[in-house]
Scaffold this active site. Structure first.
Site, PDB file in Angstrom:
ATOM      1  N   ARG A  40      36.614  48.474  37.506  1.00  0.00           N
ATOM      2  CA  ARG A  40      37.914  48.007  38.017  1.00  0.00           C
ATOM      3  C   ARG A  40      38.950  48.042  36.903  1.00  0.00           C
ATOM      4  NH1 ARG A  40      40.191  44.161  41.930  1.00  0.00           N
ATOM      5  NH2 ARG A  40      42.418  44.314  41.513  1.00  0.00           N
ATOM      6  N   ARG A  63      41.506  51.038  43.878  1.00  0.00           N
ATOM      7  CA  ARG A  63      40.589  50.382  42.947  1.00  0.00           C
ATOM      8  C   ARG A  63      39.152  50.718  43.290  1.00  0.00           C
ATOM      9  NH1 ARG A  63      44.085  47.197  45.406  1.00  0.00           N
ATOM     10  NH2 ARG A  63      43.423  45.854  47.079  1.00  0.00           N
ATOM     11  N   ASP A  85      37.145  45.596  44.561  1.00  0.00           N
ATOM     12  CA  ASP A  85      37.914  44.359  44.669  1.00  0.00           C
ATOM     13  C   ASP A  85      36.998  43.342  45.339  1.00  0.00           C
ATOM     14  OD1 ASP A  85      40.144  42.646  44.554  1.00  0.00           O
ATOM     15  OD2 ASP A  85      40.741  43.165  46.593  1.00  0.00           O
ATOM     16  N   ASP A 130      37.157  39.491  46.609  1.00  0.00           N
ATOM     17  CA  ASP A 130      37.945  38.284  46.852  1.00  0.00           C
ATOM     18  C   ASP A 130      37.025  37.175  47.339  1.00  0.00           C
ATOM     19  OD1 ASP A 130      40.447  39.337  46.207  1.00  0.00           O
ATOM     20  OD2 ASP A 130      40.812  40.033  48.254  1.00  0.00           O
TER      21      ASP A 130
END
Length: 184
Positions: free
Chosen positions: A100, A111, A114, A116
């Site tokens: 990343r 990217r 990711d 989250d």
């Protein structure tokens, strides 16, 4: 004298609550399926984090910066006694290990990975580093649709996930039935 079992209060001092953690993972650079599998494997290798379920993989249109490839997305549900900030640090370490690159001029850009954190139990956080529940999860079909696949009773402060999904455009979210990410 108590009628129940004796409790040694010294052993209760180090108990930590077990929280359900919901992660949303996405990738649109490199071999996204391989990257997502590696990310799930690394989450599974995390001490004090137990993978419970993994959603199907979805191909989703990018949100915000639409001048990029579609994303491969999935949701992971885990149980953990880790603090939210520790979970964030682990997620960022996995992102970094898998290539990343953070571009401050293009935060919503392409990217390799990711991760989250959507929720950690009913924990609430309002720090510069971490906001819980995730402040935009209720608006993101690429989070809610996969989550709903593995947790029919999922809820956010804004409402039940199935009710939220019913009110949004999910046309940019397509399940990939031939692609599977598995627990290691």
């Amino acid at each position: 004298m108590s009628d129940g079992f004796p409790i040694d209060v010294d052993t209760l001092g180090n108990l930590k609550p077990l929280n359900q953690v919901v992660f949303s993972l996405g990738s649109n650079q490199g071999d996204s399926v391989e990257i997502l599998q590696e990310a799930v494997d690394r989450l599974g290798d995390t001490p004090d984090l137990i993978l419970v379920d993994i959603s199907p993989v979805y191909l989703t249109a990018p949100v915000g910066n639409t001048n990029q490839e579609d994303f491969f997305n999935l949701v992971v549900i885990a149980d953990s006694t880790l603090e939210p900030i520790t979970l964030l640090e682990r997620a960022q370490a996995i992102e970094n290990a898998l290539g990343r690159q953070r571009d401050p001029h293009n935060p919503g850009g392409p990217r390799t990975l990711d991760i989250d954190i959507i929720v950690v139990g009913r924990r609430v956080s309002q720090t510069e580093d971490l906001v819980l529940p995730h402040p935009r999860a209720h608006e993101r079909a690429f989070v809610l649709v996969p989550w709903l696949d593995i947790e029919r009773r999922a809820e956010l402060p804004q409402g039940r996930v199935d009710d939220l999904v019913a009110t949004m455009d999910t046309s940019g979210v397509r399940k990939l039935p031939d692609v599977r990410i598995v627990k290691g």
